[in-house]
Structures are given as structure tokens and as C-alpha cells.
Motif scaffolding. Structure first.
Motif, short mmCIF file in Angstrom:
data_model
loop_
_atom_site.label_atom_id
_atom_site.label_comp_id
_atom_site.label_asym_id
_atom_site.label_seq_id
_atom_site.Cartn_x
_atom_site.Cartn_y
_atom_site.Cartn_z
N ASP A 216 0.80 -1.23 0.00
CA ASP A 216 0.00 0.00 0.00
C ASP A 216 0.83 1.28 0.00
O ASP A 216 0.28 2.37 -0.12
CB ASP A 216 -1.00 0.01 1.17
CG ASP A 216 -0.32 -0.10 2.54
OD1 ASP A 216 0.87 -0.45 2.58
OD2 ASP A 216 -0.99 0.16 3.54
N PHE A 217 2.16 1.16 0.14
CA PHE A 217 3.01 2.35 0.05
C PHE A 217 3.73 2.37 -1.29
O PHE A 217 4.47 1.45 -1.63
CB PHE A 217 4.03 2.38 1.20
CG PHE A 217 3.43 2.84 2.50
CD1 PHE A 217 3.25 4.19 2.76
CD2 PHE A 217 3.02 1.91 3.46
CE1 PHE A 217 2.69 4.62 3.96
CE2 PHE A 217 2.46 2.33 4.66
CZ PHE A 217 2.29 3.69 4.90
N TYR B 72 -4.55 -2.63 -2.34
CA TYR B 72 -5.50 -3.20 -1.40
C TYR B 72 -5.48 -4.73 -1.52
O TYR B 72 -5.33 -5.27 -2.62
CB TYR B 72 -6.92 -2.70 -1.66
CG TYR B 72 -7.12 -1.22 -1.45
CD1 TYR B 72 -7.49 -0.72 -0.20
CD2 TYR B 72 -6.95 -0.32 -2.51
CE1 TYR B 72 -7.67 0.64 -0.01
CE2 TYR B 72 -7.13 1.04 -2.32
CZ TYR B 72 -7.50 1.51 -1.07
OH TYR B 72 -7.67 2.87 -0.88
N SER C 3 1.06 -5.53 6.73
CA SER C 3 0.21 -4.48 7.28
C SER C 3 -0.23 -3.52 6.18
O SER C 3 0.58 -3.03 5.41
CB SER C 3 0.96 -3.69 8.36
OG SER C 3 1.34 -4.54 9.41
N PHE C 4 -1.53 -3.27 6.14
CA PHE C 4 -2.11 -2.33 5.18
C PHE C 4 -2.93 -1.31 5.96
O PHE C 4 -3.78 -1.68 6.77
CB PHE C 4 -3.00 -3.06 4.18
CG PHE C 4 -2.24 -3.89 3.18
CD1 PHE C 4 -2.09 -3.48 1.87
CD2 PHE C 4 -1.66 -5.10 3.57
CE1 PHE C 4 -1.38 -4.24 0.95
CE2 PHE C 4 -0.95 -5.88 2.67
CZ PHE C 4 -0.80 -5.44 1.35
N GLU C 5 -2.66 -0.02 5.73
CA GLU C 5 -3.36 1.02 6.46
C GLU C 5 -4.83 1.09 6.03
O GLU C 5 -5.15 0.99 4.84
CB GLU C 5 -2.70 2.39 6.22
CG GLU C 5 -1.39 2.55 6.95
CD GLU C 5 -0.92 3.99 6.99
OE1 GLU C 5 -1.58 4.85 6.37
OE2 GLU C 5 0.10 4.26 7.64
N GLU C 6 -5.70 1.27 7.01
CA GLU C 6 -7.12 1.41 6.71
C GLU C 6 -7.42 2.84 6.25
O GLU C 6 -6.81 3.79 6.72
CB GLU C 6 -7.96 1.07 7.94
CG GLU C 6 -7.86 -0.40 8.36
CD GLU C 6 -8.82 -0.73 9.48
OE1 GLU C 6 -9.81 0.01 9.65
OE2 GLU C 6 -8.57 -1.72 10.19
N ASP C 7 -8.35 2.97 5.31
CA ASP C 7 -8.79 4.29 4.88
C ASP C 7 -10.31 4.27 4.69
O ASP C 7 -11.00 3.44 5.29
CB ASP C 7 -8.05 4.74 3.60
CG ASP C 7 -8.26 3.78 2.44
OD1 ASP C 7 -9.17 2.93 2.51
OD2 ASP C 7 -7.51 3.88 1.45
N LYS D 132 -8.17 -7.50 5.25
CA LYS D 132 -7.59 -6.28 5.82
C LYS D 132 -6.07 -6.32 5.96
O LYS D 132 -5.45 -5.32 6.30
CB LYS D 132 -8.23 -6.00 7.19
CG LYS D 132 -9.73 -5.79 7.11
CD LYS D 132 -10.31 -5.46 8.47
CE LYS D 132 -11.83 -5.35 8.43
NZ LYS D 132 -12.29 -4.30 7.52
N GLY D 133 -5.45 -7.48 5.71
CA GLY D 133 -4.00 -7.56 5.87
C GLY D 133 -3.40 -8.69 5.07
O GLY D 133 -4.10 -9.51 4.47
#
Length: 221
Positions: A10-11, A35, A61-65, A72-73
Motif C-alpha cells: 500500500d506504500f 488493497y 500491514s495495510f493502512e485502513e482508509d 484487511k491484511g
């Protein structure tokens, strides 16, 4: 070398870094997803089109938005793609690098390689991709030594019962009553406290909360 690769990250900066490593290995035009849901759909579609991916490189780890996600991960993503394509090679590329957690990924999620983000991670990732392509497992030497150290301590069913009770919210003072009900021995308070103390000392954790977290990361409870 792998022909069809999917990057789940995600980055954008890390995504670009991984793409550069793949380009150096003559892997052109890898697909990417920011995602986990999108990554899973890409794997599913590729299978349907009979053009499956050879390799998935995923963060954990994936940030929630604002966008609601089912997966979710990275762990959930790996579990989902392995369910529909068990032979898909998977390399985890993550800042999370606790020995017990990494060991759990290999044991329970059947990943093929792990690379910790940090200094010279591009060099290590390149090495991992080559190793996995050759059909071998890749893990950095230092991490391998840490995992070996952690696994030198054997857990008994008694240990798992004690930590499971703690995980379920049972107070330390009440654990002996539960053991008596299940006819598990030793059930005295002093025996329980002594065993938990030995576990914490052996695993180098300082609290019951950390002990529970360790067992969960390892997949023992």
C-alpha cells in the motif's frame, strides 16, 4: 525466472522499490495492488483466464482508509490466495519481523520467503526471489537463528491450556479452579505460577499479556 508477478503493497515508495528489483531480474511489467481485496481479485481473475501468477510479493500491514475491505491484511490475503491457488509462491516483504511471527508464517501460511524491510532490503529481496524461483525457501540467516532459538523450548498441552485460559480472560487466581474442573494436574496456584514464570523466562517476555500474544502469533492458541 518468474514471468508473472503480483505485488501487494500500500506504500508507493516500497512498490516502486520492488518493481526495480524485479526489473533487474528481467521480470517485466509486474502487476500491483494497493488493497488486499484487489490483489485477491487479480489472482482469481488470472486463474479464470488460465494465466495464473507465478509469485506474490506481499506486505503484512495495510493502512485502513475510507474504503471498506474484506481482506484487511497480508495474512488474510495469503490465506485466501492459497485456498484457490495452493502452488502460488509467496514472499512476505514486511517491517514486522518477530521470530515467532515469521516462523508462524512459514509453518501455518506456507510462505516461501521472508524479507524484512530495512537497510539493503533490495539486495535481500533479489536474493529471495532467486532462491524461491529455484524451489527453495528463503529466510535471512539472523532471522533463522532467532527462530531456532525460539523453537528450542517445547510447549506441552499443559502450557497451552494455561495460556489459553489467560487468553480467554480467566484471572490467574481462578486458573486452578478451571484445572480442577477439567481434572488437569498440577492444579495448585503455586504450580500454575511457577510454570507461567518458566514460560516467560524461556521466551524472554515479561508479562502474561506478552505470553498470550506470543502463543497467538505462533498459532498455538
Amino acid at each position: 525466472m518468474f514471468k508473472k508477478v503480483l505485488i501487494a503493497e500500500d506504500f508507493e515508495s516500497f512498490n516502486i522499490s520492488v518493481q526495480k528489483v524485479l526489473k533487474d531480474l528481467n521480470v517485466e511489467n509486474p502487476d500491483y495492488a494497493f488493497y488486499c481485496d484487489d490483489a485477491f481479485l487479480k489472482v482469481k481473475k488470472a486463474l479464470h483466464d488460465k494465466q495464473p501468477y507465478d509469485l506474490l510479493i506481499s506486505d503484512l500491514s495495510f493502512e485502513e482508509d475510507h474504503r471498506e475491505q474484506n481482506l484487511k491484511g497480508g495474512r488474510e490475503l495469503i490465506e485466501a490466495v492459497k485456498a484457490i491457488q495452493p502452488d502460488l509462491k509467496v514472499i512476505v516483504f514486511s517491517v514486522e519481523k518477530k521470530a515467532d511471527m515469521v516462523d508462524n508464517l512459514f509453518q501455518n501460511y506456507k510462505i516461501d520467503g521472508f524479507v524484512a524491510k530495512g537497510r539493503e532490503d533490495s539486495k535481500e529481496l533479489k536474493k529471495a526471489i532467486k532462491t524461491v524461483f529455484e524451489g527453495n525457501i528463503h529466510i535471512e540467516l539472523a532471522m533463522k537463528q532467532n527462530i531456532k532459538h525460539k523453537n528450542t523450548f517445547e510447549f506441552t498441552s499443559y502450557d497451552i491450556t494455561l495460556v489459553s485460559l489467560l487468553s480467554n480472560g480467566v484471572l490467574l487466581k481462578d486458573i486452578p479452579f478451571h484445572l480442577v474442573e477439567k481434572e488437569i494436574k498440577p492444579s495448585s496456584k503455586s504450580s500454575v505460577e511457577k510454570r507461567l514464570s518458566i514460560l516467560k523466562e524461556s521466551l524472554q517476555v515479561t508479562s502474561n499479556h506478552q505470553l498470550v500474544a506470543f502463543f497467538k502469533d505462533l498459532g498455538s492458541i
